[in-house]
Design a protein around this motif. Sequence first.
Motif, PDB file in Angstrom:
ATOM      1  N   GLY A  73      23.760  28.300   0.531  1.00  0.00           N
ATOM      2  CA  GLY A  73      23.154  27.035   0.142  1.00  0.00           C
ATOM      3  C   GLY A  73      22.468  26.317   1.284  1.00  0.00           C
ATOM      4  O   GLY A  73      21.821  25.300   1.085  1.00  0.00           O
ATOM      5  N   ASP A  74      22.593  26.838   2.511  1.00  0.00           N
ATOM      6  CA  ASP A  74      21.965  26.187   3.654  1.00  0.00           C
ATOM      7  C   ASP A  74      20.947  27.094   4.351  1.00  0.00           C
ATOM      8  O   ASP A  74      20.527  26.820   5.464  1.00  0.00           O
ATOM      9  N   ARG A  76      17.332  29.303   5.010  1.00  0.00           N
ATOM     10  CA  ARG A  76      15.885  29.100   4.971  1.00  0.00           C
ATOM     11  C   ARG A  76      15.286  30.359   4.354  1.00  0.00           C
ATOM     12  O   ARG A  76      15.633  31.461   4.736  1.00  0.00           O
ATOM     13  N   PRO A  96      20.657  24.040  -1.933  1.00  0.00           N
ATOM     14  CA  PRO A  96      20.517  22.587  -1.917  1.00  0.00           C
ATOM     15  C   PRO A  96      20.444  21.989  -0.509  1.00  0.00           C
ATOM     16  O   PRO A  96      19.837  20.939  -0.320  1.00  0.00           O
ATOM     17  N   GLU A  97      21.023  22.629   0.475  1.00  0.00           N
ATOM     18  CA  GLU A  97      20.985  22.122   1.842  1.00  0.00           C
ATOM     19  C   GLU A  97      19.963  22.870   2.694  1.00  0.00           C
ATOM     20  O   GLU A  97      19.798  22.564   3.874  1.00  0.00           O
ATOM     21  N   GLY A  98      19.292  23.857   2.148  1.00  0.00           N
ATOM     22  CA  GLY A  98      18.356  24.677   2.907  1.00  0.00           C
ATOM     23  C   GLY A  98      16.922  24.308   2.628  1.00  0.00           C
ATOM     24  O   GLY A  98      16.623  23.252   2.063  1.00  0.00           O
ATOM     25  N   ARG A  99      16.035  25.181   3.040  1.00  0.00           N
ATOM     26  CA  ARG A  99      14.599  24.989   2.822  1.00  0.00           C
ATOM     27  C   ARG A  99      13.984  26.301   2.363  1.00  0.00           C
ATOM     28  O   ARG A  99      14.442  27.365   2.758  1.00  0.00           O
ATOM     29  N   ARG A 114      12.098  21.343  -0.214  1.00  0.00           N
ATOM     30  CA  ARG A 114      13.405  20.921   0.265  1.00  0.00           C
ATOM     31  C   ARG A 114      13.957  19.961  -0.764  1.00  0.00           C
ATOM     32  O   ARG A 114      13.323  18.965  -1.091  1.00  0.00           O
ATOM     33  N   PRO A 117      17.862  14.239  -2.023  1.00  0.00           N
ATOM     34  CA  PRO A 117      19.283  13.971  -2.250  1.00  0.00           C
ATOM     35  C   PRO A 117      19.703  14.017  -3.712  1.00  0.00           C
ATOM     36  O   PRO A 117      20.842  14.305  -4.026  1.00  0.00           O
ATOM     37  N   ALA A 119      19.079  16.191  -5.760  1.00  0.00           N
ATOM     38  CA  ALA A 119      19.227  17.612  -6.111  1.00  0.00           C
ATOM     39  C   ALA A 119      18.172  18.099  -7.095  1.00  0.00           C
ATOM     40  O   ALA A 119      18.325  19.128  -7.700  1.00  0.00           O
ATOM     41  N   HIS A 121      14.260  19.506  -7.482  1.00  0.00           N
ATOM     42  CA  HIS A 121      13.412  20.265  -6.573  1.00  0.00           C
ATOM     43  C   HIS A 121      11.961  20.080  -6.950  1.00  0.00           C
ATOM     44  O   HIS A 121      11.600  20.152  -8.105  1.00  0.00           O
TER      45      HIS A 121
END
Length: 136
Positions: A73-74, A76, A96-99, A114, A117, A119, A121
Amino acid sequence: MDAPDVPTLYGAVGVGLSAWGVASLAADGLAPAPWALIVGCLALVSAGLYMYATRRGKFVVWEKLLDELALRGDERILDLGCGRGAVLLTAARRIPEGRAYGSGAARTRVATTRPPPSATHRQKASPTASSSTRPT
């Protein structure tokens, strides 16, 4: 749908050959009639399978492949040749925490996603390949 002319062409050929097969079979039982019916039906089936594969089937495959990655989830993600970005956006929903970054030649653009907050997209695109969007 990818290349909408393809199922249209398959469908037209299928209907045309099927109609010719039925007409020639009904008129005098010509030998090519069964082949025209068979090929016409195959063209219609091909049109239907093509429509399924481009509208639903590929998304099922992408979901399975992304499941196999076991994303935390984090991460790239970089998608080169992303076209309309369907796979890129599908992958971006899983981080959700990545790009997620994508570049496609369709309109020579670079897209960066990205999740905000909330959630949800969104995909933003810049007008040129040399610049990129700022994450929201």
